[in-house]
Design a protein around this motif. Structure first.
Motif, mmCIF file in Angstrom:
data_model
loop_
_atom_site.group_PDB
_atom_site.id
_atom_site.type_symbol
_atom_site.label_atom_id
_atom_site.label_comp_id
_atom_site.label_asym_id
_atom_site.label_seq_id
_atom_site.Cartn_x
_atom_site.Cartn_y
_atom_site.Cartn_z
ATOM 1 N N MET A 1 0.859 -1.290 0.040
ATOM 2 C CA MET A 1 0.097 0.002 0.102
ATOM 3 C C MET A 1 0.816 1.094 0.045
ATOM 4 S SD MET A 1 -3.030 -0.802 -0.331
ATOM 5 C CE MET A 1 -4.007 0.867 0.115
ATOM 6 N N THR A 2 1.794 1.067 0.751
ATOM 7 C CA THR A 2 3.027 2.525 0.751
ATOM 8 C C THR A 2 3.506 2.586 -0.688
ATOM 9 O OG1 THR A 2 3.401 1.996 3.070
ATOM 10 C CG2 THR A 2 4.939 3.434 1.965
ATOM 11 N N ARG A 3 3.788 1.374 -1.280
ATOM 12 C CA ARG A 3 4.261 1.690 -2.493
ATOM 13 C C ARG A 3 3.204 2.257 -3.499
ATOM 14 N NH1 ARG A 3 5.578 -3.534 -6.545
ATOM 15 N NH2 ARG A 3 6.471 -2.292 -8.329
ATOM 16 N N ALA A 4 2.077 1.887 -3.311
ATOM 17 C CA ALA A 4 1.056 2.393 -4.185
ATOM 18 C C ALA A 4 0.831 4.270 -4.178
ATOM 19 C CB ALA A 4 -0.288 1.807 -4.008
ATOM 20 N N PHE A 5 0.931 4.501 -2.822
ATOM 21 C CA PHE A 5 0.769 5.862 -2.777
ATOM 22 C C PHE A 5 1.889 6.582 -3.108
ATOM 23 C CE2 PHE A 5 -2.737 4.503 -0.192
ATOM 24 C CZ PHE A 5 -3.798 5.575 -0.094
ATOM 25 N N ALA A 6 2.986 5.921 -3.108
ATOM 26 C CA ALA A 6 4.531 6.489 -3.223
ATOM 27 C C ALA A 6 4.300 6.819 -4.963
ATOM 28 C CB ALA A 6 5.632 5.730 -3.221
ATOM 29 N N THR A 7 3.548 5.716 -5.691
ATOM 30 C CA THR A 7 3.624 6.072 -7.096
ATOM 31 C C THR A 7 2.787 7.554 -7.560
ATOM 32 O OG1 THR A 7 3.647 3.621 -7.272
ATOM 33 C CG2 THR A 7 2.684 5.058 -8.993
ATOM 34 N N VAL A 8 1.687 7.485 -6.683
ATOM 35 C CA VAL A 8 0.903 8.763 -6.607
ATOM 36 C C VAL A 8 1.901 9.967 -6.553
ATOM 37 C CG1 VAL A 8 -0.960 10.186 -6.124
ATOM 38 C CG2 VAL A 8 -1.434 7.672 -6.200
ATOM 39 N N SER A 9 2.705 9.880 -5.429
ATOM 40 C CA SER A 9 3.656 10.896 -5.021
ATOM 41 C C SER A 9 4.692 11.327 -5.994
ATOM 42 C CB SER A 9 4.251 10.623 -3.642
ATOM 43 O OG SER A 9 5.489 11.422 -3.502
ATOM 44 N N ALA A 10 5.107 10.120 -6.954
ATOM 45 C CA ALA A 10 5.792 10.278 -7.930
ATOM 46 C C ALA A 10 5.258 10.502 -9.319
ATOM 47 C CB ALA A 10 6.658 8.854 -8.182
ATOM 48 N N LYS A 11 4.238 11.278 -9.055
ATOM 49 C CA LYS A 11 3.364 11.696 -10.309
ATOM 50 C C LYS A 11 3.102 10.674 -11.103
ATOM 51 C CE LYS A 11 5.155 16.428 -9.776
ATOM 52 N NZ LYS A 11 4.109 16.928 -9.127
ATOM 53 N N GLY A 12 2.579 9.471 -10.810
ATOM 54 C CA GLY A 12 2.378 8.400 -11.721
ATOM 55 C C GLY A 12 3.323 7.527 -12.130
ATOM 56 N N GLU A 13 4.694 7.935 -11.839
ATOM 57 C CA GLU A 13 5.721 6.868 -12.276
ATOM 58 C C GLU A 13 5.704 5.603 -11.391
ATOM 59 O OE1 GLU A 13 9.385 8.810 -12.957
ATOM 60 O OE2 GLU A 13 8.630 10.102 -14.416
ATOM 61 N N GLY A 14 5.754 4.470 -11.969
ATOM 62 C CA GLY A 14 5.682 3.275 -11.250
ATOM 63 C C GLY A 14 7.198 3.045 -10.431
ATOM 64 N N ILE A 15 7.156 2.714 -9.016
ATOM 65 C CA ILE A 15 8.296 2.605 -8.356
ATOM 66 C C ILE A 15 8.597 0.996 -7.896
ATOM 67 C CG2 ILE A 15 8.366 4.997 -7.886
ATOM 68 C CD1 ILE A 15 7.602 4.239 -4.950
ATOM 69 N N GLU A 16 9.627 0.873 -7.473
ATOM 70 C CA GLU A 16 9.914 -0.431 -6.980
ATOM 71 C C GLU A 16 10.753 -0.431 -5.694
ATOM 72 O OE1 GLU A 16 9.822 -4.474 -6.593
ATOM 73 O OE2 GLU A 16 9.238 -3.298 -8.406
ATOM 74 N N PRO A 17 9.984 -0.412 -4.479
ATOM 75 C CA PRO A 17 10.646 -0.250 -3.010
ATOM 76 C C PRO A 17 12.212 -0.975 -3.175
ATOM 77 C CG PRO A 17 8.739 -0.982 -2.979
ATOM 78 C CD PRO A 17 8.965 -1.346 -4.303
ATOM 79 N N TYR A 18 13.265 -0.501 -2.688
ATOM 80 C CA TYR A 18 14.456 -1.004 -2.700
ATOM 81 C C TYR A 18 15.329 -0.733 -1.221
ATOM 82 C CZ TYR A 18 16.803 3.185 -4.167
ATOM 83 O OH TYR A 18 17.172 4.454 -4.461
ATOM 84 N N GLY A 19 16.152 -1.363 -0.795
ATOM 85 C CA GLY A 19 16.852 -1.165 0.515
ATOM 86 C C GLY A 19 18.331 -1.152 0.175
ATOM 87 N N ILE A 20 19.008 -1.744 -0.776
ATOM 88 C CA ILE A 20 20.474 -1.829 -0.954
ATOM 89 C C ILE A 20 20.700 -1.016 -2.033
ATOM 90 C CG2 ILE A 20 22.262 -3.564 -1.308
ATOM 91 C CD1 ILE A 20 20.392 -5.876 -0.302
#
Length: 761
Positions: free
Chosen positions: A491-510
């Motif tokens: 769900m956080t990833r989905a809202f982050a996609t809205v924050s990124a103006k509709g560009e799909g993102i992939e959560p990463y940590g490394i």
């Protein structure tokens, strides 16, 4: 007298004497007879004693020979001293934060190898005093301690421990496991004697002090010194040496990072033993170990939730390697502390809380999977499947906006029933007519149900997939209210996609991985951008999300700068959610019980929203204030729907003449085309009037009903008018045409996917 007579006479005398003895014995008391029998017993006991001694001695000799062969064979099979120095049992991973600072070291850490002469004398003496005071006098096993182990075994004590010498402990650490059985103890003793046979006391002590486990992942005194005191072992003081020496007995119990008081009490015991055995003076023994400065353990608790999620990805990112590595991550130490504090201080008693925060590119800035990692390491941020409640309406409204709605469109909050399902609003009331913005801000369930039914539940599920929801999603009507279970990180990833103006993102940590020597093994490359939805859809949903925080159910998430987000609460207050973003940082918060029982007073707009605000105030403090772009720059087909399909080559479209005849693409007379390629009229007639078209008295090719469906609405005028009579289409509601369509000419345009879905439903 003859000889025969003599023999008879002698025989008679002997018989008389035997008979007389028997008669005398019969007259002797029983007590005297027993005394006589005891007189013969010492000789019998002595005979058996000699046998036991002889056989026992022989067995002992054979046992000694067998033991000598066993020890000699073991000594030959033991690797050389230099081979033992170079062996390392497992991979060590040093995890660094985004600023390069060390946050945790996982796996065994061996530090620098210290030769015997480099190890401080106080460290060696402290270890001998507390672990093996007869170290320099025994041959690998201590007879006193061994006897105690045997007695404990025969008395039924399952714990055969506390009896091992330093040599035995070294043998166990290198070659054996920690099972406390006679079999393992026997093999341990043999190996200890083999070590004493092959190596000197100094070499054994050097191996031991560089390999023994001191807790916290630290193997060896140098690693322990760096782990607990932030300096190499060559600089250890007497007090620090006593703390390290005291850890061997129970590393987890006496670890200064786990229980400072227990570590200090154990260190005082070590100092007392050192004084009693003459290693230190009375003054040195009275040192105050309370003043020892321990290394600050930064976020050791909640950081493990992040490493548990991120580090398994190394199996995919790296080739197989057992070398020590350093992993640079996206984690922000300050944000992690703030996230931990916000969850601990806002989560209701008896409940759990989780938080995921990511940057606009998907970098995980903070991740908390529970209120206490030591108590439970289950990661509720990345593994728990819970119903998202109304936060799921993000996808319902995204689908509606893409299908043609705008935030200002009027909708009606009224009771509805869809396939036998009748959703109710949380307050049990209906407000009637309102606009889309208010319905979202106040999380009106009936409006969400109507929108989902109109655009299609499959369309909503597809939208969720586009925004990164990988968990199973149902297409039952109740799915619009968040009945499908999802993970917080999704769900956080989905809202982050809205924050990124509709560009799909992939959560990463490394971000990168290198060896301890600095060799680069992996470095993350920036992925290609992938636009999920159009700009106007992002602007519309951002408008709705911002309103939900400004005036709607998410008011508790306000932080003094623009915030967009959505609350979520499931039935009976089992789950509370708030997911939102500000200044490029997106954060999701979930709270609830692991057993999914109701939590009194838990709502997304309360504790989760407050935890979000508490964290975000810190997270965005060094970032510029960003205003949201909520201006709807609708595409031309949205502003002028009738002209949408006039763009391009006019011959690509079907036309219907005034008599209803279907003109296929490419069959029209180009000379009669009044439109330019871009949908503009060619030079119109001088009078700007209607274009005359020949009237053909022929029956229509299709019925009036077909024409109504094909043109998208009822035809004005009298349905009884005769063939050949001119018709004029009235514009659909909210539609405006910038071009004049010739009278009698119709366009059949492909129906948009949303319309097809609405018709199908």
């Amino acid at each position: 007298m003859s000889k025969r007579g003599d023999r008879l006479q002698n025989k008679g005398k002997r018989g008389s004497r035997r008979a007389a003895a028997e008669r005398a014995a019969s007259r002797t008391p029983a007590k005297k007879r027993k005394t006589s029998a005891r007189a013969d017993e010492p000789s019998w006991i002595w005979r058996w004693t000699k046998r036991v001694v002889l056989w026992g001695g022989a067995a002992a000799v054979l046992g000694a020979i067998f033991l000598a062969f066993a020890v000699g064979f073991a000594a030959r099979s033991i690797p050389s001293f230099y081979q033992l120095k170079s062996t390392q049992n497992a991979q060590t991973i040093l995890v660094r934060a985004r600023d390069g600072s060390e946050i945790v070291e996982l796996g065994p850490s061996f530090g620098e190898w210290l030769d015997f002469d480099e190890i401080p004398a106080n460290m060696k003496n402290a270890m001998i005093a507390v672990e093996d005071k007869r170290y320099y006098s025994h041959f690998g096993i201590d007879p006193y301690r061994l006897t105690g182990a045997i007695v404990e075994g025969f008395t039924g004590d399952d714990r055969i421990g506390g009896t091992s010498t330093i040599s035995q402990q070294l043998a166990r650490n290198i070659f054996l496991n920690s099972n406390r059985t006679f079999d393992r103890k026997a093999r341990e003793a043999v190996l200890a004697m083999a070590l004493e046979w092959k190596f000197s006391k100094e070499q054994i002590l050097e191996l031991y002090l560089n390999k023994v486990y001191f807790g916290g992942g630290a193997y060896g005194v140098d690693s322990a010194s760096r782990t607990f005191f932030s300096h190499p072992a060559t600089d250890l003081s007497v007090a620090e040496a006593s703390i390290i020496a005291g850890l061997v007995k129970a590393p987890s119990r006496y670890s200064p990072t786990a229980d400072v008081n227990a570590a200090v009490a154990r260190a005082r015991t070590v100092l007392r033993l050192m004084r009693e055995q003459g290693y230190i003076t009375e003054r040195q023994a009275s040192v105050n170990v309370d003043t020892v400065e321990l290394k600050e353990q930064v976020g050791q608790n909640s950081v493990r939730y992040f490493t548990d999620w991120a580090l398994p990805q190394l199996d995919i990112l790296l080739p197989e390697t057992f070398a020590p590595i350093e992993v640079w991550t996206t984690l922000d130490v300050g944000m992690q502390r703030a996230a931990t504090a916000s969850i601990e201080s806002n989560t209701p008693n008896g409940s759990q809380g989780a938080l995921v925060s990511m940057d606009r590119d998907g970098a995980i800035l903070a991740l908390v999977g529970g209120t206490d990692y030591v108590e439970t390491n289950f990661n509720r941020a990345t593994a728990a499947m819970r119903q998202p409640g109304s936060s799921w309406k993000l996808f319902v409204y995204l689908a509606a906006l893409e299908a043609g709605y705008t935030p200002d469109d009027r909708v009606v909050d009224t009771p509805v029933t869809i396939d036998g399902w009748s959703p109710r609003n949380s307050n049990g009331r209906n407000i009637g007519e309102t606009n889309l913005r208010s319905a979202f801000a106040y999380s009106v369930n009936t409006v969400a149900a109507q929108l989902g039914n109109e655009v299609g539940f499959g369309t909503v599920a597809s939208m969720a997939r586009r925004f990164g929801i990988s968990s199973p999603v149902s297409t039952f009507p109740s799915m619009v209210l968040g009945s499908s279970e999802v993970r917080l990180i999704e769900m956080t990833r989905a809202f982050a996609t809205v924050s990124a103006k509709g560009e799909g993102i992939e959560p990463y940590g490394i971000t990168k991985v290198s060896t301890a020597d600095g060799e680069l093994l992996y470095e993350r490359e920036k992925p290609r951008t992938n636009v999920i939805v159009a700009d106007y859809v992002v602007a519309g949903i951002t408008d709705l999300l911002q309103t939900a925080v400004q005036t709607g159910t998410g008011r508790a998430a306000q932080i003094g700068r623009p915030v967009a987000g959505k609350t979520g609460t499931t039935s009976s207050n089992k789950d509370g959610w708030f997911v939102g973003f500000s200044s490029g940082i997106t954060t999701g918060v979930w709270m609830g019980r692991d057993d999914a029982q109701p939590v009194s007073g838990l709502q997304g707009g309360r504790a989760p929203a407050r935890a979000f605000a508490a964290y975000m105030r810190y997270a965005v403090k060094d970032r510029a204030v960003e205003q949201f772009d909520t201006e709807l720059n609708l595409p031309e087909w949205r502003l002028e729907p009738d002209d949408e399909y006039l763009f391009g080559d006019p011959d690509d479209y079907y036309f219907i003449d005034e008599d209803g005849n279907l003109i296929e693409p490419g069959q029209r007379d180009p000379s009669n085309n009044p439109f330019d390629i871009e949908g503009e009229l060619r030079d119109p007639p001088v009078d700007q009037g209607q274009i005359d078209t020949p009237t053909v008295d022929a029956p229509p090719a299709v019925s009036e009903d077909f024409l109504e469906r094909a043109t998208g609405g009822a035809l004005p005028g009298d349905r009884e008018r005769q063939p050949g009579q001119n018709r004029e289409r009235s514009p659909a509601p909210q539609e405006q045409s910038s071009a004049t369509v010739p009278e009698g000419v119709r366009i059949i345009r492909p129906r948009r996917a949303a319309e097809e879905q609405a018709l199908a439903n």
